[in-house]
Design an enzyme around this catalytic site. Structure first.
Site, PDB file in Angstrom:
ATOM      1  N   TYR A 176      -8.546   6.176   0.531  1.00  0.00           N
ATOM      2  CA  TYR A 176      -7.958   7.213   1.374  1.00  0.00           C
ATOM      3  C   TYR A 176      -8.355   8.593   0.844  1.00  0.00           C
ATOM      4  O   TYR A 176      -7.516   9.352   0.359  1.00  0.00           O
ATOM      5  CB  TYR A 176      -6.434   7.058   1.438  1.00  0.00           C
ATOM      6  N   ASP A 225      -0.089  -0.819   3.008  1.00  0.00           N
ATOM      7  CA  ASP A 225      -0.698  -0.055   4.103  1.00  0.00           C
ATOM      8  C   ASP A 225      -1.355  -0.919   5.162  1.00  0.00           C
ATOM      9  O   ASP A 225      -1.357  -0.582   6.339  1.00  0.00           O
ATOM     10  CB  ASP A 225      -1.729   0.934   3.551  1.00  0.00           C
ATOM     11  N   GLU A 227      -8.723  -5.805  10.678  1.00  0.00           N
ATOM     12  CA  GLU A 227      -7.636  -5.362   9.800  1.00  0.00           C
ATOM     13  C   GLU A 227      -6.728  -4.413  10.570  1.00  0.00           C
ATOM     14  O   GLU A 227      -7.183  -3.597  11.368  1.00  0.00           O
ATOM     15  CB  GLU A 227      -8.176  -4.671   8.556  1.00  0.00           C
TER      16      GLU A 227
END
Length: 518
Positions: A238, A86, A484
């Site tokens: 998440y 991800d 990030e």
């Protein structure tokens, strides 16, 4: 006393007056920088190759990456090799991966011609298929979907290239006894959208994707429950804040678009109120909160005879969609999206750019809809043209590419000044191709994480988290909130870059400063 002079007044033709006024306006506005959106498109698609897990293909262009995660699923007796990491870690999280593929597919559906004109159509389809191939593997039974491979806490304890991973590769699933309607719904949406992309070039594959999408929607709807209650390890990374109702509406509308079966439209209409589709007025759109996307899609359905009985609900969807658009344009009376002094949409401090790219995409889609249907956006009595919306989108994209107080391109690898210390394990350590010497779990922290030098590998096309609310940015590997990058940051940009590249080729030069930025 001087005699008063009588001067004759000459009236300019109205067209000349208008041109003179426009010249005056442009004279006091700063000229916007010129950016190569075609180059940005190419680089954004290249980014997805850096995030690949599994056995890399022979045509892999990003050569500092090698095969990884080749035993994923082995412990559970299922083949889960492939898919995407991800962000800067080595976990495969199902929910953001599915949203990434949905947004990539939507971009190709809307702007496939422009992507093809830029010579990037094949790469766009490759990026989508890398995700959907994995989803097919992960959907091992009509009511079973593998949700995640790896675990965030143990993964974050190590700083290793994916090629060297020693952390747990345990896989987690949702099923009838452990439901996860958000994940089932988003994966159904991704596969339905992708089925539309491949309908012409690979009809058999398109049919297969649609079959999986329909099964997943039925599974998610029949066995309702929050996925992070079933897959507890996802909650710290998440979590589902909005619940699963938005994903079920989202999946239903994508299935309607893919199949034209009224049953899916009826679902979105019948559940519109109880699931929040026409009650939630949103100011963000993300991997978690899909309501704005649901409202945009529903509002663009043609108000024609076959939808006559649903027009009232569709208009309610439209009202909420336009609330989102007007909030992004700073034209709502009460609730608007905040902006930095430099004009960037600002939702929250952690990875804010994800909200910028998704907003820019939805605004682009809706502006196209307004232009095609010869309509204007009504923001509390103020009419806004499609070109004004396009101009604002361009202002956000140009900010990303370097037109900002830091003169920094937040798309890595684009322009002369971009983040060089991206929070990314693979990019920050010596390439496996250059050095096959094993890098241990904590060895990466000791040798690579704290280095002040730029990353040895450039994460081309990655959209990092971006600046803070004051337009400030610190290019530090440890500053993960800003440095990030995530797949779902870049995914919406693919369609936007293609659209802007197409507009540029057509000579569209609207000045983004014409749209309010206060």
């Amino acid at each position: 006393m001087e005699k008063k002079k009588h001067c004759r007044v000459f009236k300019l033709p109205k067209l000349v007056q208008l041109c003179t006024a426009l010249i005056s306006i442009f004279a006091i506005l700063p000229l916007s920088q010129s950016f190569n959106y075609g180059e940005a498109l190419s680089k954004s698609l290249l980014y997805f190759e850096s995030q690949r897990s599994g056995r890399l293909p022979h045509n892999q262009r990003l050569t500092w990456r090698q095969h990884s995660g080749l035993t994923d699923g082995l412990e559970q007796g299922v083949d889960l090799v492939g898919g995407y990491y991800d962000a800067g870690d080595n976990v495969k999280f199902g929910l953001p991966m599915a949203f990434t593929v949905t947004m990539l597919s939507w971009g190709v559906i809307e702007y496939g011609d422009q992507i093809a004109a830029a010579g990037e159509y094949y790469h766009a389809l490759e990026a989508i298929k890398w995700g959907t191939d994995y989803f097919i593997k992960a959907h091992t039974h009509p009511n079973v979907l593998w949700a995640q491979v790896g675990e965030g806490d143990t993964d974050h304890y190590c700083w290793q290239r994916p090629e060297d991973m020693t952390t747990s590769r345990r896989a987690y699933k949702i099923d009838e006894n452990h439901p996860g309607s958000e994940l089932a719904g988003e994966t159904a949406a991704a596969m339905a959208a992708a089925s539309m992309v491949f309908r012409r070039t690979n009809p058999h594959y398109s049919h297969l994707l649609l079959h999986h999408a329909q099964q997943l929607f039925e599974f998610g709807d029949k066995f309702r429950g929050k996925y992070d209650s079933s897959v507890g390890v996802a909650k710290g990374y998440y979590p589902s804040q909005s619940g699963y109702k938005d994903e079920l509406l989202w999946a239903a509308l994508w299935l309607y678009k893919a199949t034209h079966k009224v049953v899916y439209l009826k679902y979105a209409i019948d559940m519109a109120h109880s699931f929040g589709g026409i009650t939630w007025a949103m100011a963000e759109f993300s991997w978690d909160v899909k309501y704005a996307g649901v409202q945009i899609i529903a509002s663009m359905l043609p108000m024609e005879e076959k939808h006559k009985e649903h027009i009232k609900t569709l208009l309610q969807y439209r009202s909420k969609a336009e609330h989102y658009i007007c909030a992004s344009l700073n034209k709502n009376n009460l609730t608007n999206v905040h902006r930095t002094p430099g004009g960037l949409l600002y939702v929250r401090q952690w990875n804010n750019m994800q909200y910028v790219s998704t907003a820019a995409f939805l605004l682009t889609i809706y502006a196209d809809h307004l232009q095609t249907s010869n309509q204007r956006l009504n923001c509390n009595g103020e009419l806004v043209t499609p070109n004004e919306i396009f101009s604002f989108v361009r202002s956000q994209v140009d900010y990303i590419l370097g037109s900002n107080p830091m003169a920094m391109s937040y798309l890595v690898g684009y322009g002369p000044n971009y983040p060089e210390r991206v929070h990314h394990r693979g990019a920050s350590e010596e390439s496996y191709r250059e050095s096959k010497g094993f890098i241990g779990c904590t060895q990466g922290y000791d040798k690579w994480y704290g280095r002040q030098d730029p990353n040895p590998n450039v994460l081309v096309g990655a959209l990092v988290g971006g600046p803070d609310s004051k337009d400030r940015f610190r290019d530090r590997r440890s500053n993960y909130r800003q440095t990030e990058a995530c797949t779902y940051n870049t995914a919406p940009l693919v369609g936007i870059f293609a659209k802007l590249h197409g507009l540029e080729r057509e000579g569209f030069t609207a000045n983004p400063s014409l749209v309010s930025s206060s």
